[in-house]
Design a protein around this motif. Structure first.
Motif, PDB file in Angstrom:
ATOM      1  N   GLN A  70      20.749  43.867  29.244  1.00 51.43           N
ATOM      2  CA  GLN A  70      21.410  44.882  28.673  1.00 51.43           C
ATOM      3  C   GLN A  70      21.986  44.100  27.326  1.00 51.43           C
ATOM      4  O   GLN A  70      22.415  42.881  27.329  1.00 51.43           O
ATOM      5  N   LEU A  71      21.909  44.699  26.409  1.00 47.50           N
ATOM      6  CA  LEU A  71      22.348  44.402  24.914  1.00 47.50           C
ATOM      7  C   LEU A  71      23.788  44.752  24.676  1.00 47.50           C
ATOM      8  O   LEU A  71      24.125  46.039  24.548  1.00 47.50           O
ATOM      9  N   PHE A  72      24.586  43.744  24.019  1.00 50.50           N
ATOM     10  CA  PHE A  72      25.996  43.920  23.636  1.00 50.50           C
ATOM     11  C   PHE A  72      25.963  43.910  22.231  1.00 50.50           C
ATOM     12  O   PHE A  72      26.031  42.549  21.684  1.00 50.50           O
ATOM     13  N   PRO A  73      25.760  44.729  21.434  1.00 52.24           N
ATOM     14  CA  PRO A  73      25.766  44.720  19.828  1.00 52.24           C
ATOM     15  C   PRO A  73      27.116  44.571  19.279  1.00 52.24           C
ATOM     16  O   PRO A  73      28.039  45.156  19.642  1.00 52.24           O
ATOM     17  N   PHE A  74      26.792  43.990  17.856  1.00 48.97           N
ATOM     18  CA  PHE A  74      27.922  43.865  17.157  1.00 48.97           C
ATOM     19  C   PHE A  74      27.588  43.903  15.803  1.00 48.97           C
ATOM     20  O   PHE A  74      26.913  43.070  15.215  1.00 48.97           O
ATOM     21  N   ILE A  75      27.633  45.369  15.316  1.00 46.59           N
ATOM     22  CA  ILE A  75      27.044  45.714  14.265  1.00 46.59           C
ATOM     23  C   ILE A  75      27.830  45.943  13.068  1.00 46.59           C
ATOM     24  O   ILE A  75      27.577  46.225  11.782  1.00 46.59           O
ATOM     25  N   GLY A  76      29.535  45.804  13.133  1.00 44.98           N
ATOM     26  CA  GLY A  76      30.501  45.891  12.272  1.00 44.98           C
ATOM     27  C   GLY A  76      30.237  47.195  11.636  1.00 44.98           C
ATOM     28  O   GLY A  76      30.205  48.129  12.283  1.00 44.98           O
ATOM     29  N   ASN A  77      30.276  47.377  10.320  1.00 44.38           N
ATOM     30  CA  ASN A  77      30.346  48.646   9.500  1.00 44.38           C
ATOM     31  C   ASN A  77      28.795  49.164   8.795  1.00 44.38           C
ATOM     32  O   ASN A  77      28.756  49.803   8.040  1.00 44.38           O
ATOM     33  N   THR A  78      27.818  48.365   9.634  1.00 43.21           N
ATOM     34  CA  THR A  78      26.473  48.465   8.955  1.00 43.21           C
ATOM     35  C   THR A  78      25.660  49.661   9.420  1.00 43.21           C
ATOM     36  O   THR A  78      24.673  49.963   8.916  1.00 43.21           O
ATOM     37  N   GLY A  79      26.236  50.587  10.464  1.00 44.52           N
ATOM     38  CA  GLY A  79      25.723  51.671  10.832  1.00 44.52           C
ATOM     39  C   GLY A  79      24.269  51.869  11.327  1.00 44.52           C
ATOM     40  O   GLY A  79      23.804  50.812  12.243  1.00 44.52           O
ATOM     41  N   THR A  80      23.631  52.746  10.940  1.00 46.41           N
ATOM     42  CA  THR A  80      22.364  53.056  11.491  1.00 46.41           C
ATOM     43  C   THR A  80      21.462  51.716  11.111  1.00 46.41           C
ATOM     44  O   THR A  80      20.435  51.391  12.048  1.00 46.41           O
ATOM     45  N   GLU A  81      21.578  51.397  10.058  1.00 48.02           N
ATOM     46  CA  GLU A  81      20.687  50.219   9.546  1.00 48.02           C
ATOM     47  C   GLU A  81      20.900  49.063  10.370  1.00 48.02           C
ATOM     48  O   GLU A  81      20.028  48.278  10.661  1.00 48.02           O
ATOM     49  N   GLY A  82      22.220  48.625  10.558  1.00 44.66           N
ATOM     50  CA  GLY A  82      22.521  47.410  11.239  1.00 44.66           C
ATOM     51  C   GLY A  82      22.011  47.600  12.624  1.00 44.66           C
ATOM     52  O   GLY A  82      21.371  46.695  13.382  1.00 44.66           O
ATOM     53  N   MET A  83      22.248  48.612  13.562  1.00 44.73           N
ATOM     54  CA  MET A  83      21.804  48.799  14.771  1.00 44.73           C
ATOM     55  C   MET A  83      20.202  48.732  14.765  1.00 44.73           C
ATOM     56  O   MET A  83      19.549  48.129  15.747  1.00 44.73           O
ATOM     57  N   ASP A  84      19.526  49.474  13.919  1.00 43.08           N
ATOM     58  CA  ASP A  84      18.130  49.277  13.804  1.00 43.08           C
ATOM     59  C   ASP A  84      17.377  47.799  13.559  1.00 43.08           C
ATOM     60  O   ASP A  84      16.650  47.443  14.285  1.00 43.08           O
ATOM     61  N   VAL A  85      18.154  47.234  12.760  1.00 39.02           N
ATOM     62  CA  VAL A  85      17.462  45.680  12.601  1.00 39.02           C
ATOM     63  C   VAL A  85      17.787  45.031  13.564  1.00 39.02           C
ATOM     64  O   VAL A  85      16.965  44.036  14.313  1.00 39.02           O
ATOM     65  N   LEU A  86      18.941  45.355  14.457  1.00 43.54           N
ATOM     66  CA  LEU A  86      19.319  44.566  15.815  1.00 43.54           C
ATOM     67  C   LEU A  86      18.378  44.897  16.653  1.00 43.54           C
ATOM     68  O   LEU A  86      17.838  44.007  17.539  1.00 43.54           O
ATOM     69  N   LEU A  87      18.014  46.036  16.848  1.00 46.21           N
ATOM     70  CA  LEU A  87      17.169  46.347  17.955  1.00 46.21           C
ATOM     71  C   LEU A  87      15.704  46.004  17.832  1.00 46.21           C
ATOM     72  O   LEU A  87      14.993  45.626  18.559  1.00 46.21           O
ATOM     73  N   ARG A  88      15.355  46.096  16.464  1.00 50.24           N
ATOM     74  CA  ARG A  88      13.847  45.309  16.166  1.00 50.24           C
ATOM     75  C   ARG A  88      14.004  43.900  16.540  1.00 50.24           C
ATOM     76  O   ARG A  88      12.995  43.435  17.210  1.00 50.24           O
ATOM     77  N   ALA A  89      15.128  43.088  16.271  1.00 48.97           N
ATOM     78  CA  ALA A  89      15.034  41.821  16.679  1.00 48.97           C
ATOM     79  C   ALA A  89      14.978  41.711  18.308  1.00 48.97           C
ATOM     80  O   ALA A  89      14.315  40.729  18.675  1.00 48.97           O
ATOM     81  N   TRP A  90      15.838  42.435  18.790  1.00 52.89           N
ATOM     82  CA  TRP A  90      15.621  42.444  20.247  1.00 52.89           C
ATOM     83  C   TRP A  90      14.303  42.774  20.986  1.00 52.89           C
ATOM     84  O   TRP A  90      13.722  42.348  21.919  1.00 52.89           O
ATOM     85  N   ARG A  91      13.350  43.694  20.149  1.00 50.82           N
ATOM     86  CA  ARG A  91      12.093  43.987  20.430  1.00 50.82           C
ATOM     87  C   ARG A  91      11.316  42.656  20.452  1.00 50.82           C
ATOM     88  O   ARG A  91      10.285  42.528  21.340  1.00 50.82           O
ATOM     89  N   THR A  92      11.509  41.850  19.299  1.00 57.88           N
ATOM     90  CA  THR A  92      10.873  40.819  19.230  1.00 57.88           C
ATOM     91  C   THR A  92      11.208  39.561  20.313  1.00 57.88           C
ATOM     92  O   THR A  92      10.325  39.109  20.751  1.00 57.88           O
ATOM     93  N   TRP A  93      12.286  39.639  20.420  1.00 59.53           N
ATOM     94  CA  TRP A  93      13.077  38.825  21.885  1.00 59.53           C
ATOM     95  C   TRP A  93      12.444  39.171  22.859  1.00 59.53           C
ATOM     96  O   TRP A  93      11.743  38.399  23.834  1.00 59.53           O
ATOM     97  N   MET A  94      11.909  40.370  23.336  1.00 61.00           N
ATOM     98  CA  MET A  94      11.444  40.783  24.662  1.00 61.00           C
ATOM     99  C   MET A  94      10.192  40.539  24.629  1.00 61.00           C
ATOM    100  O   MET A  94       9.597  40.519  25.876  1.00 61.00           O
ATOM    101  N   ASP A  95       9.275  40.012  23.516  1.00 64.04           N
ATOM    102  CA  ASP A  95       7.787  39.732  23.519  1.00 64.04           C
ATOM    103  C   ASP A  95       7.840  38.496  24.421  1.00 64.04           C
ATOM    104  O   ASP A  95       6.581  38.117  24.777  1.00 64.04           O
TER     105      ASP A  95
END
Length: 309
Positions: A70-95
């Protein structure tokens, strides 16, 4: 785990703006692994990943994968872009992980945050469950003259368990996994409920036959409690399960049953009621909205965990 103050303040402000009924956003979990990313403008976003493992006899298997990240995100006011780049980083972490088939990646997030939804969909996450709330006054359902409703008793156990298993099997087609030991996992909570002097378990009967039941509980959301991370402070009625026998679903039994449950909770001073339902369930996704419930939190998931994009 500490989150930078500027990011956390923006995170709390986002929650307050997106839905007035949300409690104040909780701090980051103490335990877990940190995932960091940055937007094109260099704004930092952060997430904490926690892993949960469930054994074959653990109750959460009724609604959860055996191996959950489970991911607990903290993206502040970055909206779609902030969540997108965080999920991309999570995908890399999952590798670096090796999840099996009975696994999932999960994010629990405010249901009304449309900007985040866009990112979840783009990364293969689907809305698997929702915490929905009902507050204020709502019109009562019309009574079904052919139905009587009473508190369940210990001698009703076998009928109640059979109905609960049938509903679990149905939900297994459209949401959670089907478990071959569902009866063994469901039985203890039902036995405990029926063993109380005044069980919060109501049974609907038609012509002497059990046709539906509702199982509920009292929950208090108070400062510092786990419930306070999801619900406003107060005394809440929790609707754990509502079941109708397969051949009679969609005929108003659940509506009649819940009118009694809602009245009793209201009479006993509930600030509101809440429950979890599956947005992918073609019955409950319609039924609960008509009962005055609306989503507050949505659990976005992908199965298996390796399918995260």
């Amino acid at each position: 785990m500490e989150i930078e103050k500027t990011l956390f303040d923006a995170h709390r402000a986002r929650f307050a703006a997106v839905d007035r009924l949300l409690p104040e956003a909780a701090p980051a979990p103490v335990a877990g692994e940190r995932v960091d990313a940055a937007t094109a403008a260099g704004v930092q976003v952060t997430g904490v990943v926690q892993r949960q493992l469930h054994g074959p006899d653990d109750i959460p298997l009724l609604w959860s994968a055996a191996d959950v990240r489970q991911l607990f995100p903290f993206i502040g006011n970055t909206g779609t872009e902030g969540m997108d780049v965080l999920l991309r980083a999570w995908r890399t972490w999952m590798d670096a992980e090796s999840p099996g088939e009975d696994s999932s990646c999960v994010v629990n997030w405010p249901s009304r945050d449309a900007e985040a939804i866009r990112a979840f969909l783009d990364h293969g996450l689907v809305p698997m469950s929702a915490l929905a709330v009902r507050t204020g006054c709502h019109p009562d359902a019309a009574a079904d003259d052919g139905v009587t409703i009473r508190r369940a008793r210990t001698e009703d156990f076998e009928e109640v368990l059979a109905m609960a298993v049938s509903t679990h099997d149905y939900i297994g087609q459209v949401a959670t996994r089907q478990r071959s030991n569902a009866a063994e996992l469901l039985a203890p909570a039902l036995e405990r409920a029926l063993g109380k002097d005044t069980p919060l378990l109501w049974l609907a009967e038609r012509e002497g036959a059990a046709v539906a039941f509702a199982h509920a509980a009292w929950i208090t959301s108070s400062p510092g409690s786990a419930e306070a991370e999801l619900l406003p402070h107060g005394r809440w009625g929790y609707v754990n399960n509502v079941v109708t026998v397969p051949g009679l679903r969609g005929n108003g039994l659940g509506r009649t049953l819940m009118s009694v449950v809602h009245k009793e909770f209201s009479a006993d001073g509930a600030d509101g009621t809440y429950l979890y339902y599956n947005p992918t369930n073609p019955l409950s996704s319609v039924f609960w909205h008509r009962q005055g419930y609306r989503p507050l939190w949505t659990s976005w998931e992908v199965h298996p965990a390796s399918a995260l994009r």
